[in-house]
Motif scaffolding. Structure first.
Motif: not given
Length: 448
Positions: A58-68
């Motif tokens: 779920g956290a991966t889906l919410a990310m916008n930063s490619k670094d994270q």
């Protein structure tokens, strides 16, 4: 007097036996408690891992930063590995739970492949985001089912030792709340087969599946397979048994057993139905003292390949184990070593006979390819190496990287502090693709 002594001895014997029985009972209880604690710990850790897996996707889906994004996908992969490890510690070997294990394996592979990819230059596609969405929903369903099982275990003080006994009793249907709960989890996962893992994920298929896809040629009969087998081992009129391999292999093949009277041994081999290709061979015999050199044995290995129409193969590694020579061949295309197309041949150093052969990698990968030219020079590639490495030799080689993609590289063999390394540098980008520490000669230990 004698009667008193006998009564005393009998009394001591009874007390000793009772004490021994008590000690045995205590030790047995201690072992059972330790086993139960281990199972309970693995089960609750597994439930916790599946909770974390759902949250992390779920956290991966919410990310916008490619670094994270890469570290988060790496965390998903780590959690699937931990879940698989805890699952492996539970006494579930006697019940079908393969779908859940396969699901965790595929989620781990999907996340690992994308975690190590350069997402800055090759971001996740819409289809891959859709796959992540599906995984998020599915991991939530698994989490709920596992929570239900955990709730039952805690409320009713269910024991894993009872699960082990229920599975071992082989009574059908099993009447155990934990087993039934895990069956529900497995059935739910079975319904997840529609996930699109992506067309570029061939490594999610087993090697057997890939071999089945890549085998070529007309189907051969059992009689034709016999002729192929005898021709391959260069024996005539030998006693030979052949049967079709059973279910479990993705490809059809014949299992052959040849009686070799000269060596009083059997030769076992598999021949594919499609194309009649020898896949592997093993001669079951003891090899005596060494009579020929490793170099002479390598010529025997080369002859075997040439006689069977396998051309343009180069020995890339040779080792001697007692009186057996083991030779690794790679296909050579325009002076480039194509490592995925590999064959292993074992030769007896006693008499030069072929005693082992394995060609599944060659049969799976070999095809006509256009091998591109390096865009950086060998000197430029060498500048990317550790300055401490003393380069002994180099080649151009095609290898499969961690993404299972074929990449053109420079292959360097070198030494650092008496240790030998093989390092592959991408011949297009200069990226360090793979580093291997090669085996040193084993020291000989002598008793004082």
């Amino acid at each position: 007097m004698l009667r008193t002594i006998l009564v005393a001895i009998l009394g001591v014997a009874v007390v000793s036996t009772a004490y021994w029985g008590y000690q045995e009972h205590q030790e047995k209880n201690s072992i059972l408690i330790k086993a139960e604690n281990t199972y309970q710990r693995a089960f609750h850790d597994l439930t916790f891992n599946l909770d974390q897996l759902h949250d992390e996707i779920g956290a991966t889906l919410a990310m916008n930063s490619k670094d994270q994004l890469s570290p988060s996908l790496a965390d998903v992969w780590r959690l699937t590995s931990m879940a698989q490890m805890n699952l492996g510690q539970l006494p579930l070997t006697l019940m079908p739970f393969s779908k859940t294990e396969e699901y965790l394996y595929k989620v781990g592979n999907f996340s690992y492949r994308n975690a190590i990819r350069d997402l800055e230059h090759e971001p996740l596609s819409e289809e891959e985001y859709q796959t992540l969405n599906e995984l998020y929903k599915q991991s939530g369903e698994i989490q709920n089912e596992m929570r239900k099982v955990q709730s039952m275990v805690l409320q009713d003080n269910l024991r894993w030792m009872d699960v082990e006994l229920a599975l071992a009793s082989e009574d059908e249907p099993l009447n155990n709340a934990i087993v039934n709960g895990f069956h529900i989890v497995n059935e739910k996962v079975e319904g997840f087969s529609e996930v699109d893992w992506g067309a570029d994920l061939p490594q999610l298929q087993s090697n057997d599946d890939l071999l089945n896809e890549r085998l070529n040629g007309e189907e051969v009969t059992a009689e034709e397979a016999k002729e192929i087998a005898l021709r391959f081992v260069e024996l005539e009129n030998a006693e030979i048994h052949i049967e079709e391999t059973g279910e479990g292999l993705a490809y059809g093949s014949y299992s052959v057993r040849i009686n070799d009277p000269e060596h009083e041994a059997n030769i076992f081999m598999d021949i594919s139905k499609k194309g009649g290709h020898p896949i592997w061979l093993l001669q079951d015999r003891q090899v005596g003292e060494t009579n020929i050199s490793l170099n002479e044995a390598s010529e025997k290995a080369k002859e075997l390949l040439e006689k069977n129409g396998i051309e343009d193969m180069q020995i890339v590694d040779s080792k001697q184990y007692n009186a057996v020579g083991v030779f690794n061949f790679a296909y050579l295309k325009d002076n480039v070593r194509v490592y995925p197309d590999a064959i292993v041949v074992e030769v007896s150093l006693q008499d030069g006979e072929i005693i082992g052969y394995e060609s599944s990698a060659y049969l799976t990968n070999h095809r006509d390819r256009d091998v591109s030219q390096p865009t950086i020079s060998v000197e430029e590639a060498q500048e990317r190496l550790n300055p401490s490495l003393e380069v002994m030799e180099h080649h151009v080689a095609l290898i499969k990287n961690d993404l299972s993609e074929e990449v053109l590289t420079y292959e360097f063999f070198g030494v650092i502090n008496n240790d030998t390394y093989r390092i592959f540098i991408n011949a297009q980008t200069g990226h360090e693709e793979k580093i291997e520490k090669l085996d040193n000669a084993e020291p000989v230990y002598k008793s004082a």
